[in-house]
Scaffold this active site. Structure first.
Site, PDB file in Angstrom:
ATOM      1  CB  CYS A   9      -0.907  -0.016   1.229  1.00 17.42           C
ATOM      2  SG  CYS A   9      -2.002   1.411   1.289  1.00 17.42           S
ATOM      3  CB  CYS A  42      -1.587   3.869   8.199  1.00 16.96           C
ATOM      4  SG  CYS A  42      -2.681   4.465   6.888  1.00 16.96           S
ATOM      5  CB  CYS A  93      -0.722  -0.102   8.298  1.00 22.65           C
ATOM      6  SG  CYS A  93      -1.351  -1.346   7.138  1.00 22.65           S
ATOM      7  CB  CYS A 152     -15.235  -7.382   6.876  1.00 21.13           C
ATOM      8  SG  CYS A 152     -16.542  -7.246   8.098  1.00 21.13           S
ATOM      9  CB  CYS A 162     -18.242  -4.950   5.745  1.00 22.17           C
ATOM     10  SG  CYS A 162     -17.344  -3.462   6.257  1.00 22.17           S
ATOM     11  CB  CYS A 216     -17.927  -0.199   9.337  1.00 24.01           C
ATOM     12  SG  CYS A 216     -16.793  -0.984  10.496  1.00 24.01           S
ATOM     13  NE  ARG A 267     -16.894  -5.722  14.107  1.00 28.40           N
ATOM     14  CZ  ARG A 267     -17.197  -5.066  12.989  1.00 28.40           C
ATOM     15  NH1 ARG A 267     -16.295  -4.338  12.383  1.00 28.40           N
ATOM     16  NH2 ARG A 267     -18.392  -5.165  12.478  1.00 28.40           N
TER      17      ARG A 267
END
Ligand code: SF4
Length: 327
Positions: A66, A70, A73, A110, A141, A201, A273
């Site tokens: 990616c 972040c 991550c 998801c 999702c 979400c 969650r």
């Protein structure tokens, strides 16, 4: 005056407030722990069956590589974490995983892709996955990064139920965590998703070195969105070697439970969650989270690329606590 001895009648809770001030949210965090948990549990009971837990399974359909940065991550191409970049999974393989998740008791499937934003040709493939999973009788999702309004409408047209896009942290701390897109970019995508009629979400991560005021700011921002996210994942940072956040001081478990409780009070009708971070969390802490109003978990041995408790372990815990999957 100590709130522990405050016996004055409490004002009725407005279940749909969208004007939570930081002072109000801070005051909730400052309550004596038993009082906070009591209030959160009361709100939980007013809106849900507290014995029910919604069960979702998360699959990484496109792992690693990616371009975003972040700091938590392992899938960012900017960090050396040992996660290899893979191509988008084939439809059949995704549906095999979805069937297994359904057989394991998950009601929502998801799918996460490590993209800054999806290309239109990728979206065609994701739409086919959404349609295939829905045909199995599961909720769907996806989390694909930033969307345009048109892309959000395409996902709605193919039947998507939820789109995940987390705010991650407070607006003030956000720049310490991500520099490749702005907090406003996140809010824009959430707006496109909401306007397309897809359930949102959206939650965040704690234990990233943020302060209490950042947890206050994150919850106040989530609870002030025009519509509360239908699903609010609260993640505890999973520290991965090679990411800038590896080696952070661990967040105290009570501070994590407090975050769950305040999210429950401020967003009474949302499913909260208990998300990443359960692998190393004691059963007692998880039980406290359920008492404080968490009513959803990710179920399955992996969360994208990080470990999660195995299905047997989770079912044993739910059994011990007398909790059952939400239907
Ligand atoms: S959290 Fe998502 S957007 Fe950020 S680096 Fe990881 S995969 Fe990319």
């Amino acid at each position: 005056m100590s709130l522990a001895h405050d016996t004055s009648p409490r004002p009725p809770l407005d279940l749909h407030r969208h004007d939570w001030t930081r002072e109000e949210v801070r005051a909730l965090f400052a309550l004596p722990f038993p009082e906070l948990i009591f209030r959160a549990a009361a709100v939980h009971r007013e809106n849900f069956d507290p014995a029910e837990v919604q069960i979702s399974t998360l699959l990484s359909i496109k792992t690693g590589g990616c371009p975003e940065d972040c700091a938590y991550c392992p899938q960012s191409a900017k960090f050396d974490t040992g996660v290899k970049a893979e191509k988008l999974m084939e439809l059949d393989a995704v549906l095999t995983e979805a069937r297994a998740a359904k057989e394991g008791g998950a009601s929502r499937f998801c799918m996460g892709a490590a993209w800054r934003s999806p290309k239109d040709r990728d979206l065609d493939k994701v739409c086919a996955m959404v349609e295939g999973v829905k045909a199995l009788g599961m909720e769907t999702c996806v989390t694909l990064g930033m969307l345009t309004g048109e892309q959000a409408r395409r996902l709605k047209d193919c039947g998507l139920d939820y789109y995940n896009h987390n705010l991650d942290t407070s607006p003030e701390y956000y720049g310490e965590i991500i520099t490749t897109r702005t907090f406003q970019d996140r809010l824009d995508t959430l707006e496109y998703v909401r306007n397309a009629g897809i359930h949102v979400c959206c939650g965040g991560i704690v234990g990233m070195g943020e302060g209490l005021d950042d947890r206050v700011g994150m919850i106040a921002t989530l609870a002030s969105l025009p519509v509360h996210p239908e699903s609010v994942p609260i993640n505890l940072l999973v520290q991965v070697e090679g990411t800038p956040l590896a080696g952070q001081a661990m967040l105290d478990a009570f501070d994590f439970v407090r975050t769950i409780a305040v999210a429950r009070i401020c967003m009474p009708a949302s499913v909260v969650r208990l998300s990443a971070g359960r692998e190393d969390m004691s059963e007692e802490t998880q039980a406290l989270c359920f008492i404080a109003g968490a009513n959803s978990i990710f179920y399955g041995p992996k969360l994208l690329t990080t470990p999660n408790p195995g299905r047997d372990r989770d079912m044993a815990l739910l059994d011990k606590l007398g909790l059952r999957p939400m239907t």
